[in-house]
Motif scaffolding. Sequence first.
Motif, PDB file in Angstrom:
ATOM      1  N   MET A   1      37.246  16.873  41.523  1.00  0.00           N
ATOM      2  CA  MET A   1      38.069  17.973  41.039  1.00  0.00           C
ATOM      3  C   MET A   1      37.845  19.187  41.917  1.00  0.00           C
ATOM      4  O   MET A   1      36.732  19.453  42.350  1.00  0.00           O
ATOM      5  CB  MET A   1      37.695  18.296  39.596  1.00  0.00           C
ATOM      6  N   ARG A   2      38.888  19.926  42.145  1.00  0.00           N
ATOM      7  CA  ARG A   2      38.794  21.148  42.930  1.00  0.00           C
ATOM      8  C   ARG A   2      39.426  22.279  42.146  1.00  0.00           C
ATOM      9  O   ARG A   2      40.543  22.167  41.664  1.00  0.00           O
ATOM     10  CB  ARG A   2      39.517  20.974  44.255  1.00  0.00           C
ATOM     11  N   LEU A   3      38.686  23.385  42.025  1.00  0.00           N
ATOM     12  CA  LEU A   3      39.232  24.571  41.371  1.00  0.00           C
ATOM     13  C   LEU A   3      40.150  25.288  42.347  1.00  0.00           C
ATOM     14  O   LEU A   3      39.958  25.232  43.569  1.00  0.00           O
ATOM     15  CB  LEU A   3      38.097  25.495  40.923  1.00  0.00           C
ATOM     16  N   THR A   4      41.124  25.994  41.820  1.00  0.00           N
ATOM     17  CA  THR A   4      42.074  26.716  42.660  1.00  0.00           C
ATOM     18  C   THR A   4      41.417  27.952  43.283  1.00  0.00           C
ATOM     19  O   THR A   4      40.378  28.435  42.808  1.00  0.00           O
ATOM     20  CB  THR A   4      43.297  27.175  41.839  1.00  0.00           C
ATOM     21  N   ILE A   5      42.050  28.478  44.314  1.00  0.00           N
ATOM     22  CA  ILE A   5      41.586  29.718  44.942  1.00  0.00           C
ATOM     23  C   ILE A   5      41.625  30.850  43.914  1.00  0.00           C
ATOM     24  O   ILE A   5      40.763  31.722  43.907  1.00  0.00           O
ATOM     25  CB  ILE A   5      42.457  30.059  46.174  1.00  0.00           C
ATOM     26  N   TYR A   6      42.597  30.804  43.032  1.00  0.00           N
ATOM     27  CA  TYR A   6      42.741  31.804  41.976  1.00  0.00           C
ATOM     28  C   TYR A   6      41.458  31.877  41.141  1.00  0.00           C
ATOM     29  O   TYR A   6      40.920  32.953  40.888  1.00  0.00           O
ATOM     30  CB  TYR A   6      43.943  31.422  41.110  1.00  0.00           C
ATOM     31  N   THR A   7      40.954  30.727  40.727  1.00  0.00           N
ATOM     32  CA  THR A   7      39.714  30.672  39.945  1.00  0.00           C
ATOM     33  C   THR A   7      38.523  31.095  40.789  1.00  0.00           C
ATOM     34  O   THR A   7      37.654  31.839  40.325  1.00  0.00           O
ATOM     35  CB  THR A   7      39.508  29.255  39.374  1.00  0.00           C
ATOM     36  N   ASP A   8      38.482  30.648  42.028  1.00  0.00           N
ATOM     37  CA  ASP A   8      37.405  31.025  42.939  1.00  0.00           C
ATOM     38  C   ASP A   8      37.336  32.547  43.068  1.00  0.00           C
ATOM     39  O   ASP A   8      36.274  33.154  42.905  1.00  0.00           O
ATOM     40  CB  ASP A   8      37.650  30.368  44.302  1.00  0.00           C
ATOM     41  N   TYR A   9      38.470  33.178  43.318  1.00  0.00           N
ATOM     42  CA  TYR A   9      38.506  34.634  43.461  1.00  0.00           C
ATOM     43  C   TYR A   9      38.146  35.336  42.152  1.00  0.00           C
ATOM     44  O   TYR A   9      37.486  36.371  42.153  1.00  0.00           O
ATOM     45  CB  TYR A   9      39.882  35.097  43.930  1.00  0.00           C
ATOM     46  N   ALA A  10      38.592  34.782  41.028  1.00  0.00           N
ATOM     47  CA  ALA A  10      38.265  35.376  39.727  1.00  0.00           C
ATOM     48  C   ALA A  10      36.751  35.357  39.507  1.00  0.00           C
ATOM     49  O   ALA A  10      36.159  36.360  39.079  1.00  0.00           O
ATOM     50  CB  ALA A  10      38.965  34.624  38.600  1.00  0.00           C
ATOM     51  N   LEU A  11      36.119  34.240  39.807  1.00  0.00           N
ATOM     52  CA  LEU A  11      34.670  34.138  39.635  1.00  0.00           C
ATOM     53  C   LEU A  11      33.939  35.084  40.586  1.00  0.00           C
ATOM     54  O   LEU A  11      32.972  35.748  40.192  1.00  0.00           O
ATOM     55  CB  LEU A  11      34.212  32.688  39.822  1.00  0.00           C
ATOM     56  N   ARG A  12      34.410  35.173  41.814  1.00  0.00           N
ATOM     57  CA  ARG A  12      33.793  36.106  42.774  1.00  0.00           C
ATOM     58  C   ARG A  12      33.924  37.547  42.286  1.00  0.00           C
ATOM     59  O   ARG A  12      32.987  38.333  42.395  1.00  0.00           O
ATOM     60  CB  ARG A  12      34.459  35.992  44.143  1.00  0.00           C
ATOM     61  N   MET A  13      35.107  37.899  41.767  1.00  0.00           N
ATOM     62  CA  MET A  13      35.315  39.258  41.276  1.00  0.00           C
ATOM     63  C   MET A  13      34.371  39.543  40.112  1.00  0.00           C
ATOM     64  O   MET A  13      33.783  40.619  40.036  1.00  0.00           O
ATOM     65  CB  MET A  13      36.766  39.468  40.833  1.00  0.00           C
ATOM     66  N   LEU A  14      34.205  38.584  39.213  1.00  0.00           N
ATOM     67  CA  LEU A  14      33.309  38.788  38.077  1.00  0.00           C
ATOM     68  C   LEU A  14      31.863  38.936  38.526  1.00  0.00           C
ATOM     69  O   LEU A  14      31.111  39.735  37.956  1.00  0.00           O
ATOM     70  CB  LEU A  14      33.454  37.644  37.071  1.00  0.00           C
ATOM     71  N   ILE A  15      31.466  38.197  39.543  1.00  0.00           N
ATOM     72  CA  ILE A  15      30.115  38.358  40.094  1.00  0.00           C
ATOM     73  C   ILE A  15      29.960  39.778  40.638  1.00  0.00           C
ATOM     74  O   ILE A  15      28.964  40.450  40.379  1.00  0.00           O
ATOM     75  CB  ILE A  15      29.831  37.296  41.178  1.00  0.00           C
ATOM     76  N   TYR A  16      30.952  40.244  41.378  1.00  0.00           N
ATOM     77  CA  TYR A  16      30.915  41.597  41.931  1.00  0.00           C
ATOM     78  C   TYR A  16      30.778  42.625  40.813  1.00  0.00           C
ATOM     79  O   TYR A  16      29.935  43.515  40.865  1.00  0.00           O
ATOM     80  CB  TYR A  16      32.193  41.863  42.737  1.00  0.00           C
ATOM     81  N   LEU A  17      31.612  42.492  39.786  1.00  0.00           N
ATOM     82  CA  LEU A  17      31.560  43.429  38.668  1.00  0.00           C
ATOM     83  C   LEU A  17      30.234  43.312  37.913  1.00  0.00           C
ATOM     84  O   LEU A  17      29.666  44.316  37.484  1.00  0.00           O
ATOM     85  CB  LEU A  17      32.733  43.204  37.718  1.00  0.00           C
ATOM     86  N   GLY A  18      29.746  42.099  37.779  1.00  0.00           N
ATOM     87  CA  GLY A  18      28.489  41.876  37.071  1.00  0.00           C
ATOM     88  C   GLY A  18      27.299  42.538  37.728  1.00  0.00           C
ATOM     89  O   GLY A  18      26.437  43.101  37.042  1.00  0.00           O
ATOM     90  N   VAL A  19      27.242  42.514  39.048  1.00  0.00           N
ATOM     91  CA  VAL A  19      26.114  43.148  39.736  1.00  0.00           C
ATOM     92  C   VAL A  19      26.290  44.664  39.850  1.00  0.00           C
ATOM     93  O   VAL A  19      25.364  45.359  40.235  1.00  0.00           O
ATOM     94  CB  VAL A  19      25.828  42.524  41.133  1.00  0.00           C
ATOM     95  N   ASN A  20      27.452  45.155  39.482  1.00  0.00           N
ATOM     96  CA  ASN A  20      27.706  46.595  39.502  1.00  0.00           C
ATOM     97  C   ASN A  20      27.443  47.272  38.166  1.00  0.00           C
ATOM     98  O   ASN A  20      27.674  48.466  38.024  1.00  0.00           O
ATOM     99  CB  ASN A  20      29.147  46.881  39.941  1.00  0.00           C
ATOM    100  N   GLY A  21      27.013  46.519  37.184  1.00  0.00           N
ATOM    101  CA  GLY A  21      26.725  47.119  35.886  1.00  0.00           C
ATOM    102  C   GLY A  21      27.975  47.705  35.276  1.00  0.00           C
ATOM    103  O   GLY A  21      29.023  47.077  35.250  1.00  0.00           O
ATOM    104  N   ASP A  22      27.879  48.933  34.793  1.00  0.00           N
ATOM    105  CA  ASP A  22      29.028  49.551  34.120  1.00  0.00           C
ATOM    106  C   ASP A  22      29.857  50.442  35.041  1.00  0.00           C
ATOM    107  O   ASP A  22      30.773  51.122  34.594  1.00  0.00           O
ATOM    108  CB  ASP A  22      28.576  50.329  32.880  1.00  0.00           C
ATOM    109  N   ARG A  23      29.544  50.434  36.337  1.00  0.00           N
ATOM    110  CA  ARG A  23      30.323  51.248  37.278  1.00  0.00           C
ATOM    111  C   ARG A  23      31.744  50.720  37.414  1.00  0.00           C
ATOM    112  O   ARG A  23      31.966  49.521  37.440  1.00  0.00           O
ATOM    113  CB  ARG A  23      29.686  51.218  38.673  1.00  0.00           C
ATOM    114  N   LEU A  24      32.683  51.632  37.522  1.00  0.00           N
ATOM    115  CA  LEU A  24      34.063  51.253  37.801  1.00  0.00           C
ATOM    116  C   LEU A  24      34.172  50.861  39.270  1.00  0.00           C
ATOM    117  O   LEU A  24      33.625  51.538  40.140  1.00  0.00           O
ATOM    118  CB  LEU A  24      35.008  52.411  37.495  1.00  0.00           C
TER     119      LEU A  24
END
Length: 169
Positions: A1-24
Motif C-alpha cells: 500500500m502507498r499513501l498519497t502525497i496529500y497524506t504525506d504532506y499532511a503528516l509532514r505539516m502536522l509534525i512541523y506544527l507539533g514541534v512548534n508548540g502553540d506558535r502560529l
Amino acid sequence: MRLTIYTDYALRMLIYLGVNGDRLCSIGTIASSYGISKNHLMKIVVDLAVNGVIESVRGNGGGIRLAKPPSEIAIGDVVRITESDMFLVTCFDATAPNCRISSDCKLRGVLSQALAGFMSVLDGYTLADVIVDRQSGIQSLLGIEIVAARHTPAERRTVATRSVPRRVR
C-alpha cells in the motif's frame, strides 16, 4: 500500500506544527522548510481545519497551529481524513465493475484483513509519538527556532475568553 502525497504532506505539516508548540506558523514557511508546494498545503489546511485537527487564525499575524495536543492526534485518524479511498484492489470499490472470480475469490478478505492491520498500527500512534524525543532534531533540520511552548490549546481558549480589566488613568 502507498499513501498519497496529500497524506504525506499532511503528516509532514502536522509534525512541523507539533514541534512548534502553540506558535502560529505560515503555510509559506512550512512549504519552504520542506521544499514542497504551498498550493498543496493550502488544500490540506482546509481539510484538517474542517476536521478539527488544526486551527487557522486569519488576519495580520495569523497562521495555523494544532487544535489539540499532539498526544490527541492519532496518525490513523489523519490518514482516514486525507486518503480519498482505501481501495487496495478494485473489488473494494462497490462502484467498480465486478471481477470475474469475485464469487469464489478469497483475496478480498485477505487484503481487507491486511488493511485493517495497517490501520490498527497507525491507530496505535499519535503525533506525539513521532515527535517526542526528536523535537529538537526536527526543529534543527527544518530551521525552526526553538522556544518553549506557552499554552496548550485548552489554555489558549481559556486565556482568549478571559476578560481583561480596563486600566483606569
